[in-house]
Write an enzyme that holds these catalytic residues in place. Structure first.
Site, PDB file in Angstrom:
ATOM      1  N   CYS A  33     -20.670 117.920 -24.024  1.00 43.28           N
ATOM      2  CA  CYS A  33     -19.568 118.644 -24.691  1.00 43.28           C
ATOM      3  C   CYS A  33     -18.557 119.147 -23.682  1.00 43.28           C
ATOM      4  CB  CYS A  33     -20.124 119.810 -25.523  1.00 43.28           C
ATOM      5  SG  CYS A  33     -20.774 121.162 -24.524  1.00 43.28           S
ATOM      6  N   HIS A  66     -43.868 127.571 -22.107  1.00 43.26           N
ATOM      7  CA  HIS A  66     -42.632 128.241 -21.694  1.00 43.26           C
ATOM      8  C   HIS A  66     -41.615 127.261 -21.127  1.00 43.26           C
ATOM      9  CE1 HIS A  66     -45.219 132.132 -21.241  1.00 43.26           C
ATOM     10  NE2 HIS A  66     -44.909 131.874 -22.495  1.00 43.26           N
ATOM     11  N   CYS A  80     -23.993 121.211 -29.897  1.00 48.48           N
ATOM     12  CA  CYS A  80     -24.091 120.156 -28.876  1.00 48.48           C
ATOM     13  C   CYS A  80     -25.515 119.629 -28.764  1.00 48.48           C
ATOM     14  CB  CYS A  80     -23.619 120.694 -27.526  1.00 48.48           C
ATOM     15  SG  CYS A  80     -23.814 119.502 -26.209  1.00 48.48           S
ATOM     16  N   CYS A 113     -22.243 121.102 -19.115  1.00 44.11           N
ATOM     17  CA  CYS A 113     -22.789 120.075 -20.003  1.00 44.11           C
ATOM     18  C   CYS A 113     -21.911 118.818 -19.947  1.00 44.11           C
ATOM     19  CB  CYS A 113     -22.837 120.611 -21.435  1.00 44.11           C
ATOM     20  SG  CYS A 113     -23.432 119.383 -22.609  1.00 44.11           S
ATOM     21  N   ARG A 173     -36.355 128.584  -7.497  1.00 40.63           N
ATOM     22  CA  ARG A 173     -37.698 128.242  -8.004  1.00 40.63           C
ATOM     23  C   ARG A 173     -37.848 126.741  -8.160  1.00 40.63           C
ATOM     24  NH1 ARG A 173     -38.735 131.848 -12.921  1.00 40.63           N
ATOM     25  NH2 ARG A 173     -40.743 130.768 -12.946  1.00 40.63           N
ATOM     26  N   CYS A 225     -27.839 122.177 -22.602  1.00 42.32           N
ATOM     27  CA  CYS A 225     -26.579 122.849 -22.919  1.00 42.32           C
ATOM     28  C   CYS A 225     -26.909 124.200 -23.553  1.00 42.32           C
ATOM     29  CB  CYS A 225     -25.770 122.001 -23.904  1.00 42.32           C
ATOM     30  SG  CYS A 225     -24.180 122.723 -24.339  1.00 42.32           S
TER      31      CYS A 225
HETATM   32  C1  BV8 Z   1     -41.086 136.012 -28.095  1.00 39.61           C
HETATM   33  C2  BV8 Z   1     -40.568 131.317 -18.490  1.00 39.61           C
HETATM   34  C3  BV8 Z   1     -40.188 136.255 -30.261  1.00 39.61           C
HETATM   35  C4  BV8 Z   1     -39.432 131.892 -17.692  1.00 39.61           C
HETATM   36  C5  BV8 Z   1     -41.867 133.233 -19.220  1.00 39.61           C
HETATM   37  C6  BV8 Z   1     -44.507 144.169 -26.318  1.00 39.61           C
HETATM   38  C7  BV8 Z   1     -45.753 143.710 -26.719  1.00 39.61           C
HETATM   39  C8  BV8 Z   1     -45.986 142.353 -26.938  1.00 39.61           C
HETATM   40  C9  BV8 Z   1     -44.964 141.436 -26.740  1.00 39.61           C
HETATM   41  C10 BV8 Z   1     -43.748 141.906 -26.339  1.00 39.61           C
HETATM   42  C11 BV8 Z   1     -43.496 143.248 -26.136  1.00 39.61           C
HETATM   43  N1  BV8 Z   1     -42.202 143.377 -25.731  1.00 39.61           N
HETATM   44  C12 BV8 Z   1     -41.628 142.161 -25.682  1.00 39.61           C
HETATM   45  C13 BV8 Z   1     -42.545 141.276 -26.069  1.00 39.61           C
HETATM   46  C14 BV8 Z   1     -42.362 139.866 -26.210  1.00 39.61           C
HETATM   47  C15 BV8 Z   1     -42.361 139.191 -24.847  1.00 39.61           C
HETATM   48  C16 BV8 Z   1     -43.511 139.627 -23.965  1.00 39.61           C
HETATM   49  O1  BV8 Z   1     -44.631 139.172 -24.119  1.00 39.61           O
HETATM   50  N2  BV8 Z   1     -43.204 140.522 -23.012  1.00 39.61           N
HETATM   51  C17 BV8 Z   1     -44.240 140.971 -22.109  1.00 39.61           C
HETATM   52  C18 BV8 Z   1     -43.581 141.349 -20.776  1.00 39.61           C
HETATM   53  C19 BV8 Z   1     -44.937 142.177 -22.741  1.00 39.61           C
HETATM   54  N3  BV8 Z   1     -42.535 137.794 -25.150  1.00 39.61           N
HETATM   55  C20 BV8 Z   1     -41.444 137.052 -25.387  1.00 39.61           C
HETATM   56  O2  BV8 Z   1     -40.316 137.469 -25.311  1.00 39.61           O
HETATM   57  C21 BV8 Z   1     -41.728 135.618 -25.817  1.00 39.61           C
HETATM   58  N4  BV8 Z   1     -40.939 135.315 -26.957  1.00 39.61           N
HETATM   59  O3  BV8 Z   1     -41.888 136.892 -28.274  1.00 39.61           O
HETATM   60  O4  BV8 Z   1     -40.178 135.607 -29.013  1.00 39.61           O
HETATM   61  C22 BV8 Z   1     -39.267 135.461 -31.117  1.00 39.61           C
HETATM   62  C23 BV8 Z   1     -39.787 134.764 -32.207  1.00 39.61           C
HETATM   63  C24 BV8 Z   1     -38.926 134.046 -33.019  1.00 39.61           C
HETATM   64  C25 BV8 Z   1     -37.548 133.996 -32.713  1.00 39.61           C
HETATM   65  C26 BV8 Z   1     -37.048 134.662 -31.597  1.00 39.61           C
HETATM   66  C27 BV8 Z   1     -37.908 135.409 -30.783  1.00 39.61           C
HETATM   67  C28 BV8 Z   1     -41.332 134.657 -24.709  1.00 39.61           C
HETATM   68  C29 BV8 Z   1     -42.187 134.908 -23.488  1.00 39.61           C
HETATM   69  C30 BV8 Z   1     -41.926 133.820 -22.459  1.00 39.61           C
HETATM   70  C31 BV8 Z   1     -41.220 134.432 -21.253  1.00 39.61           C
HETATM   71  N5  BV8 Z   1     -41.068 133.402 -20.239  1.00 39.61           N
HETATM   72  N6  BV8 Z   1     -41.719 132.223 -18.376  1.00 39.61           N
HETATM   73  C32 BV8 Z   1     -39.730 131.925 -16.230  1.00 39.61           C
HETATM   74  O5  BV8 Z   1     -40.848 131.531 -15.802  1.00 39.61           O
HETATM   75  O6  BV8 Z   1     -38.821 132.340 -15.484  1.00 39.61           O
HETATM   76  S1  BV8 Z   1     -43.153 134.286 -19.001  1.00 39.61           S
HETATM   77  C33 BV8 Z   1     -43.692 134.264 -17.382  1.00 39.61           C
HETATM   78  O7  BV8 Z   1     -44.811 135.186 -17.353  1.00 39.61           O
HETATM   79  C34 BV8 Z   1     -44.275 132.975 -16.865  1.00 39.61           C
HETATM   80  O8  BV8 Z   1     -44.326 131.924 -17.781  1.00 39.61           O
HETATM   81  C35 BV8 Z   1     -45.699 133.379 -16.489  1.00 39.61           C
HETATM   82  O9  BV8 Z   1     -46.611 132.382 -16.559  1.00 39.61           O
HETATM   83  C36 BV8 Z   1     -45.928 134.362 -17.546  1.00 39.61           C
HETATM   84  C37 BV8 Z   1     -47.170 135.142 -17.536  1.00 39.61           C
HETATM   85  O10 BV8 Z   1     -47.453 135.568 -16.240  1.00 39.61           O
HETATM   86  P1  BV8 Z   1     -48.806 135.011 -15.580  1.00 39.61           P
HETATM   87  O11 BV8 Z   1     -48.793 133.532 -15.596  1.00 39.61           O
HETATM   88  O12 BV8 Z   1     -49.957 135.695 -16.210  1.00 39.61           O
HETATM   89  O13 BV8 Z   1     -48.590 135.453 -14.104  1.00 39.61           O
HETATM   90  P2  BV8 Z   1     -48.937 136.871 -13.488  1.00 39.61           P
HETATM   91  O14 BV8 Z   1     -48.300 136.968 -12.145  1.00 39.61           O
HETATM   92  O15 BV8 Z   1     -48.675 137.931 -14.510  1.00 39.61           O
HETATM   93  O16 BV8 Z   1     -50.504 136.814 -13.288  1.00 39.61           O
HETATM   94  C38 BV8 Z   1     -51.030 135.944 -12.292  1.00 39.61           C
HETATM   95  C39 BV8 Z   1     -52.512 136.098 -12.435  1.00 39.61           C
HETATM   96  O17 BV8 Z   1     -53.148 135.181 -11.569  1.00 39.61           O
HETATM   97  C40 BV8 Z   1     -53.003 137.492 -12.061  1.00 39.61           C
HETATM   98  O18 BV8 Z   1     -53.990 137.868 -12.981  1.00 39.61           O
HETATM   99  C41 BV8 Z   1     -53.627 137.262 -10.662  1.00 39.61           C
HETATM  100  O19 BV8 Z   1     -54.723 138.127 -10.434  1.00 39.61           O
HETATM  101  C42 BV8 Z   1     -54.111 135.837 -10.790  1.00 39.61           C
HETATM  102  N7  BV8 Z   1     -54.161 135.070  -9.545  1.00 39.61           N
HETATM  103  C43 BV8 Z   1     -53.322 135.148  -8.488  1.00 39.61           C
HETATM  104  N8  BV8 Z   1     -53.661 134.221  -7.566  1.00 39.61           N
HETATM  105  C44 BV8 Z   1     -54.728 133.526  -8.082  1.00 39.61           C
HETATM  106  C45 BV8 Z   1     -55.053 134.069  -9.340  1.00 39.61           C
HETATM  107  N9  BV8 Z   1     -56.076 133.605 -10.099  1.00 39.61           N
HETATM  108  C46 BV8 Z   1     -56.787 132.570  -9.607  1.00 39.61           C
HETATM  109  N10 BV8 Z   1     -56.535 131.979  -8.411  1.00 39.61           N
HETATM  110  C47 BV8 Z   1     -55.525 132.439  -7.623  1.00 39.61           C
HETATM  111  N11 BV8 Z   1     -55.289 131.858  -6.417  1.00 39.61           N
END
Ligand code: BV8
Length: 299
Positions: free
Chosen positions: A202, A127, A141, A199, A76, A135
């Site tokens: 460390c 994100h 660290c 890292c 990526r 690290c």
């Molecule tokens: C947290 C970085 C707590 C990594 C990413 C159940 C219910 C609610 C929440 C949860 C649940 N179960 C688990 C959770 C929590 C979880 C979550 O939300 N899960 C989801 C799957 C339900 N969230 C977390 O874990 C978050 N942390 O809650 O922590 C906590 C608090 C304190 C202490 C400890 C813990 C962390 C979430 C972050 C995850 N990391 N990214 C990486 O990228 O590898 S998320 C990842 O998905 C990306 O960042 C991405 O951006 C994001 C969302 O996806 P979209 O951007 O929407 O992309 P997608 O493909 O889905 O959609 C694209 C859209 O574009 C579509 O609509 C399409 O039609 C449209 N499109 C396509 N082409 C075009 C277009 N539109 C216009 N023009 C175009 N050309």
């Protein structure tokens, strides 16, 4: 029960509202970078479609198989570095320059908004970024660096033009006999842990991508910036651009903005991707490619 309200698709009314606005948010997702050639997560051909997100984007996955996770992120990084910001990234950066009360909340880690010279004080990377590398031990660290090396280490050099972390490539790597020669060409090269980035501070722990994995909290500083913006008074509009708004807590900012008076404007290729809770009176929806629509919407 889905709301029966249908959104406004009239550009002139959107322009009128934008002209009168001083505080606007934009929640950005992978669809914003689609026209730059980067795959989205859930759309067709999306990243999560060919890879199991939970397999690759969690701390547990990294503990279990850091080489595979680094191959996914190395790929990526490679794709993002070879992509260019598109007219939508630039249109948002120009809006930020014209409107001090504009803030972009980006879920994207691809680095394209910063490369479009989006004013950094008006861009919250919810994100993290593929190009922050840190690290794994952030308690004792705490080492972190910005790193654009491609490949980040020689062992992560990508076979050109293929995505080596698809299931069939991984399977071909593990069972070379059972695949024809073309699969083996895209086979996932085996990477030893000793050849992954370590890292330099460390020198005990691995470095990891500085992105927020599922189950991890968003960066405190970013959350504080969003909270401060929300506390600063009413919001005229939140634009929801190229995101399925399925990931929490990013998706919750839409409801928070509505409670502060914001109208919602969705820009999406897919008419089914409506805001959480459905359409409300006064929402706009512009269907199509963000790279086409945003320059017209924000001119
Ligand atoms: C947290 C970085 C707590 C990594 C990413 C159940 C219910 C609610 C929440 C949860 C649940 N179960 C688990 C959770 C929590 C979880 C979550 O939300 N899960 C989801 C799957 C339900 N969230 C977390 O874990 C978050 N942390 O809650 O922590 C906590 C608090 C304190 C202490 C400890 C813990 C962390 C979430 C972050 C995850 N990391 N990214 C990486 O990228 O590898 S998320 C990842 O998905 C990306 O960042 C991405 O951006 C994001 C969302 O996806 P979209 O951007 O929407 O992309 P997608 O493909 O889905 O959609 C694209 C859209 O574009 C579509 O609509 C399409 O039609 C449209 N499109 C396509 N082409 C075009 C277009 N539109 C216009 N023009 C175009 N050309």
């Amino acid at each position: 029960m889905l709301s029966t309200v249908s959104p406004n698709t009239d550009l002139a009314s959107f322009h009128d509202h934008l002209k009168k606005s001083t505080r606007v948010l934009a929640l950005l997702g992978a669809g914003l970078s689609a026209s730059s050639g980067l795959p989205t997560f859930r759309g067709k051909g999306g990243l999560w479609r060919t890879h199991d997100a939970m397999l690759l984007a969690t701390p547990e996955a990294f503990d279990e198989d850091p080489a595979l996770v680094w191959q996914f992120y190395g790929h990526r990084r490679h794709m993002s570095l070879n992509a260019q910001p598109n007219p939508a990234h630039y249109a948002l950066a120009r809006l930020a320059e014209k409107m001090p009360g504009f803030q972009a909340l980006s879920q994207n880690v691809d680095g394209l908004s910063p490369r479009a010279n989006h004013p950094p004080g008006q861009l919250q990377l919810l994100h993290g970024s593929l190009f922050d590398v840190k690290c794994v031990d952030q308690t004792k660290c705490g080492y972190i660096e910005i790193n654009y090396e491609d490949p980040i280490v020689p062992a992560l050099a990508m076979p050109t033009g293929v995505d080596p972390t698809t299931d069939e490539a991984r399977d071909a790597a593990n069972n070379p006999k059972s695949h024809d020669i073309s699969d083996i060409n895209t086979a996932l090269p085996k990477v030893e842990i000793k050849d992954l980035p370590f890292c330099p501070k460390c020198s005990q722990h691995l470095l990891r991508p500085g992105v927020v994995w599922f189950g991890e909290a968003l960066p405190k500083k970013v959350l504080n910036n969003v909270d401060a913006y929300m506390r600063d008074g009413k919001i005229d509009m939140i634009m929801v651009i190229g995101t399925g708004a399925k990931v929490y807590p990013a998706s919750s900012f839409i409801g928070d903005a509505r409670e502060l008076g914001a109208k919602v404007c969705v820009v999406n290729m897919d008419a089914n991707d409506r805001p959480p809770g459905g359409w409300q009176e006064g929402d706009w929806f512009f269907e199509g490619d963000a790279a086409e629509l945003l320059p017209k919407m924000l001119e």
